[in-house]
Design an enzyme around this catalytic site. Structure first.
Site, PDB file in Angstrom:
ATOM      1  N   TYR A 125      35.873  35.507  39.120  1.00  0.00           N
ATOM      2  CA  TYR A 125      36.602  34.267  39.393  1.00  0.00           C
ATOM      3  C   TYR A 125      35.847  33.066  38.806  1.00  0.00           C
ATOM      4  O   TYR A 125      34.832  33.235  38.128  1.00  0.00           O
ATOM      5  CB  TYR A 125      36.878  34.145  40.898  1.00  0.00           C
ATOM      6  CG  TYR A 125      37.800  35.250  41.371  1.00  0.00           C
ATOM      7  CD1 TYR A 125      39.105  35.346  40.883  1.00  0.00           C
ATOM      8  CD2 TYR A 125      37.359  36.244  42.249  1.00  0.00           C
ATOM      9  CE1 TYR A 125      39.947  36.380  41.273  1.00  0.00           C
ATOM     10  CE2 TYR A 125      38.201  37.281  42.645  1.00  0.00           C
ATOM     11  CZ  TYR A 125      39.495  37.345  42.148  1.00  0.00           C
ATOM     12  OH  TYR A 125      40.324  38.374  42.523  1.00  0.00           O
ATOM     13  N   ALA A 173      31.667  35.806  42.556  1.00  0.00           N
ATOM     14  CA  ALA A 173      31.733  37.191  42.046  1.00  0.00           C
ATOM     15  C   ALA A 173      33.108  37.533  41.488  1.00  0.00           C
ATOM     16  O   ALA A 173      33.980  36.683  41.345  1.00  0.00           O
ATOM     17  CB  ALA A 173      31.401  38.141  43.206  1.00  0.00           C
TER      18      ALA A 173
END
Ligand SMILES: Cc1cc2nc3c(=O)[nH]c(=O)nc-3n(C[C@H](O)[C@H](O)[C@H](O)COP(=O)(O)O)c2cc1C
Length: 371
Positions: A173, A170
């Site tokens: 990244y 999430a």
């Protein structure tokens, strides 16, 4: 406890058979306080211990799976066996308080500041040079090494005695950078179509699953955190989120964790903008895997509102920085004890590490406080 809050404190059994005592989880929170070399510090153990007691699950701060995945100063590392003894202490600290310990495993990709990675060599899915972001595209061999590193990180988590891992897919990244058309413009098998962009997240999941199958001697919790949509165009839309969630739901995860700034937020585009994202995602999952939701769950009623939308697991971040015993106050029916802003004059009572405290002060408004 008021009867209406009981649904927050029912025990829960993950698909793999592991039971947690309630529906509440500490959201993963980077604390900027691991030792300089990435090993676990005493300060972070104090921070975690103060918050673990009343929760079913504790997800510890994201830990980098390779040296070039380090995105924060004071980030815990999991890229080498030398870190196992410290990680063991972290897992035990959580477990001694009666919670299950899950570690989030992470690669920052383009979000790594160049001064934190070896030779300043910031990598991502593609060559990117825009605004303040600059990265070099990973070679095919390097992609495979990072996938392997996620598997190795999972093995280390098992050897350190954790109850589970959560893949950090999430918050923009590296795992998300591969899925997003904003950061992935590769023309090889790792880019282009939705299916190709999804290959990296799925390959990471497979490597972790293999490590679990090979090394875990007891059921091990396996989670995946994803962000539903990106504000930019090109960028992930809800439609692409549904495609990823559908694929992830067919894998043997124990939970999917939707990363939201507000758990009851509605989509910007690509789906019914009148309904909450959690409801829409749950429809796609269709009972295949439990969903954990996070984002501005501050009051006990906020938590109930999420739970009532058929969300079995709720993660809480900033509110547990402010009120570490939040869940106990609900159980003891002492709601007046819950605080909603840090009182800077009472710094010591929060057990917040110095590094995190400074970040909170510098980013005024991110975590509410009074002077
Ligand atoms: C200090 C801080 C550190 C965070 N570090 C991480 C992290 O390591 N991994 C992650 O996935 N999210 C991280 N987040 C996001 C939180 O897990 C959570 O999703 C977000 O704060 C929204 O939930 P909340 O309103 O309950 O705080 C961090 C948030 C804060 C406030």
């Amino acid at each position: 406890m008021k009867a209406k809050f009981e649904p927050l404190f029912e025990s829960y059994t993950f698909p793999n058979g592991v039971t947690v005592k309630n529906r509440l989880a500490l959201a993963p929170m980077t604390h900027y306080s691991s030792n300089e070399d990435g090993s676990i510090s005493e300060e972070e153990l104090v921070f975690i211990k103060a918050r673990a007691k009343d929760l079913g699950t504790v997800i510890t701060a994201c830990a980098n799976v390779t040296p070039n995945g380090k995105a924060f100063p004071g980030q815990p590392a999991i890229y080498d066996d030398q870190f196992i003894p410290g990680l063991k202490k972290l897992a035990e600290t959580v477990q001694q308080e009666g919670a299950k310990a899950v570690i989030q495993i992470h690669h920052g990709g383009i979000s790594c500041p160049s001064e934190l990675v070896p030779d300043g060599d910031v990598v991502s899915a593609s060559n990117i040079d825009r605004d303040n972001q600059k990265a070099r595209a990973l070679s095919t061999g390097e992609i495979e090494e990072i996938i392997e590193a996620f598997g190795e990180a999972t093995r280390r988590a098992i050897e350190a005695g954790f109850d589970g891992v959560e893949i950090h897919g999430a918050n923009g990244y590296l795992v998300q950078q591969f899925y997003s058309p904003y950061t992935n413009n590769r023309t090889d098998e790792w880019g282009g179509s939705v299916e190709n962009r999804m290959k990296f997240p799925l390959a990471v999941a497979e490597a972790c699953q293999k490590a679990i199958d090979k090394h875990a001697k007891r059921p091990f919790i396996f989670g995946y955190r994803f962000s539903p949509e990106e504000p930019s165009t090109p960028g992930l839309t809800m439609t692409e989120t549904f495609q990823l969630v559908d694929a992830l739901s067919n894998l043997p995860f124990d939970y999917l964790h939707i990363s939201l700034m507000h758990a009851l937020s509605t989509p910007h585009r690509g789906a019914d903008t009148e309904r909450t994202r959690i409801e829409l995602v749950n429809e796609v999952i269709n009972g295949r895997v439990p969903l954990m939701a996070v984002g501005k769950v501050n009051s006990p009623d906020d938590a109930l509102a999420v739970r009532e939308r058929n969300i079995p697991l709720i993660a809480i971040g900033r509110e547990l920085l402010i009120s570490p015993r939040w869940a106990a106050y609900i159980q003891e029916d002492r709601l007046e004890k819950i605080e909603y802003a840090l009182n800077l004059k009472e710094r010591d009572k929060y057990d917040i590490p110095n590094g995190l405290w400074e970040v909170i002060l510098a980013a005024e408004g991110w975590v509410p406080f009074t002077r």
